[in-house]
Write an enzyme that holds these catalytic residues in place. Structure first.
Site, PDB file in Angstrom:
ATOM      1  N   LYS A 145       0.843  -1.189   0.000  1.00 47.58           N
ATOM      2  CA  LYS A 145       0.000   0.000   0.000  1.00 47.58           C
ATOM      3  C   LYS A 145       0.881   1.243   0.000  1.00 47.58           C
ATOM      4  CE  LYS A 145      -3.806   1.815   2.896  1.00 47.58           C
ATOM      5  NZ  LYS A 145      -4.619   1.467   4.108  1.00 47.58           N
ATOM      6  N   SER A 180      -9.235   1.516   3.247  1.00 48.48           N
ATOM      7  CA  SER A 180      -8.412   2.312   2.352  1.00 48.48           C
ATOM      8  C   SER A 180      -7.377   1.494   1.586  1.00 48.48           C
ATOM      9  CB  SER A 180      -7.700   3.396   3.160  1.00 48.48           C
ATOM     10  OG  SER A 180      -6.859   2.832   4.165  1.00 48.48           O
ATOM     11  N   SER A 214      -9.558  -0.910   7.486  1.00 46.27           N
ATOM     12  CA  SER A 214      -9.043  -0.799   6.117  1.00 46.27           C
ATOM     13  C   SER A 214      -8.374  -2.044   5.566  1.00 46.27           C
ATOM     14  CB  SER A 214      -8.076   0.388   6.026  1.00 46.27           C
ATOM     15  OG  SER A 214      -8.796   1.594   6.139  1.00 46.27           O
TER      16      SER A 214
END
Length: 389
Positions: free
Chosen positions: A32, A109, A133
């Site tokens: 990420k 996210s 997330s």
């Protein structure tokens, strides 16, 4: 490699080979775009944040551990802006494809990370979990996802959001792969036994959308056969929404503004729908509100942890329902977001590990069922994921 899923930051599809001969040799992973990767600037999902930012000089420790174990990094993945979202729709970089339900959002996210795992591009991918997330994208995309015990996996080299919630997590298509990553990333990894007692959280089921109730209940019944003892418990007399509203949102918002408020005030970045509003609300939270929320949090933590031991796990849905359809307005998404945060705040407030298992379907789209363990019970959750069939 081409990005057919729209999951990678366009300028960060970089390859870093893992060490030869390690326990993860031959595996691939993505990270990420909150994790530092040496030689690449970390963008955190917002071009203004990326603009003028110097390349990282070293890998985040979670990235380094996977490389040292032999896994090869294939790129950095899209995230909701500054990780302050659960939808996975980024106004600047787009929406990664949810391979399990292409007409629906992937969840955020950690949207790009879940997309590359669900789409078969990587064996695993690093995400972060502050308010859900990892757990929510795993649920939406039908894969396994682990949020680790708060503070167990180091977060150095990681852009923060709310430091008392931020955790490292990862995704995998199989329980075996999820567990293999755990042997590398969990410090002092020790195999643990399969839990024998399942506590089904009744007020968590009340947070579900009506169309998800039967599927979730059926999936939980399927899990129950693997436990010697199955009981129901209620965590909050006022409902879990009261925990989200009176504790989680104040603590997360206050800490998020402390992490990024100075930069937002100075840079005035262009945020997508929902993100600007959340930071604006965070800016108004007072120290007195934060302190009151932390006192409530301490009470919640004691209550939840008091239910857990070396043989007991809590069971909750991973999200309030299947992923909403792409293009749903921010206003229309807000009730789903709040209901899902009410589920996710249990582990977040108490600093506990939680695993999302791909066990249910709603209208042809996945819905995860989660297990929550005591602090340090990450290995027990990985064991459960492998044994529950």
């Amino acid at each position: 490699m081409t990005d057919e899923l729209g999951a990678f930051r366009p300028d960060a599809m970089t390859r870093v080979d893992g060490a030869p001969g390690g326990p993860l040799a031959g595996m691939t992973f993505a990270a990420k775009d909150l994790f530092d990767v040496a030689g690449i600037a970390t963008g955190a999902g917002n071009p203004a944040f990326l603009d003028g930012r110097a390349p990282a000089t070293r890998h985040a420790s979670a990235v380094q551990k996977l490389l040292d174990a032999g896994a090869t990094l294939v790129g950095k993945t899209i995230t909701d802006e500054l990780a302050f979202g659960l939808a996975g729709e980024n106004a600047h970089y787009g929406t990664p494809r949810n391979s399990a339900a292409p007409d629906r959002i992937p969840g955020g996210s950690s949207s790009g990370s879940v997309a590359v795992v669900a789409g078969g591009v990587c064996d695993t991918a690093l995400g972060t979990d502050t308010g859900g997330s990892v757990r929510v994208p795993a649920s939406h995309c039908g894969v396994f996802g682990l949020r680790t015990t708060h503070g167990r996996v180091p977060v150095d080299g990681l852009v923060p959001l709310a430091t008392s919630f931020d955790t490292v997590g990862w995704f995998a298509r199989t329980a075996d792969t999820l567990a293999r990553i755990g042997t590398v990333l969990l410090p002092d990894y020790q195999p643990q036994s399969m839990p024998t007692r399942l506590l089904v959280v009744s007020d968590a089921l009340e947070a579900l959308l009506p169309e998800a109730v039967d599927s979730a209940a059926g999936a939980i019944d399927g899990l129950a056969h693997s436990f010697r003892t199955v009981e129901s418990t209620r965590l909050s007399d006022d409902g879990l929404e009261s925990w989200r509203f009176n504790a989680f949102r104040f603590v997360q918002g206050y800490e998020a503004w402390r992490s990024h408020g100075d930069w937002i005030t100075r840079a005035k970045p262009d945020f997508g729908p929902g993100v600007a509003e959340r930071f604006a609300a965070a800016a108004t939270i007072t120290r007195a509100e934060y302190d009151a929320a932390m006192r409530l949090r301490a009470t919640i933590t004691a209550k939840v942890r008091g239910l857990l031991d070396t043989q007991t796990v809590l069971c909750v849905p991973s999200a309030a329902g299947a992923a909403p359809h792409k293009g749903t307005s921010a206003d229309a998404l807000e009730p789903f977001r709040n209901a899902t945060l009410s589920l996710c705040c249990i582990a977040g407030l108490a600093g506990l590990p939680q695993i999302s298992l791909p066990r249910a379907m709603v209208d042809g789209a996945p819905l995860g069922i989660s297990l929550i363990a005591r602090p340090g019970g990450d290995e027990m959750l990985l064991r459960a994921a492998r044994e529950l069939r």
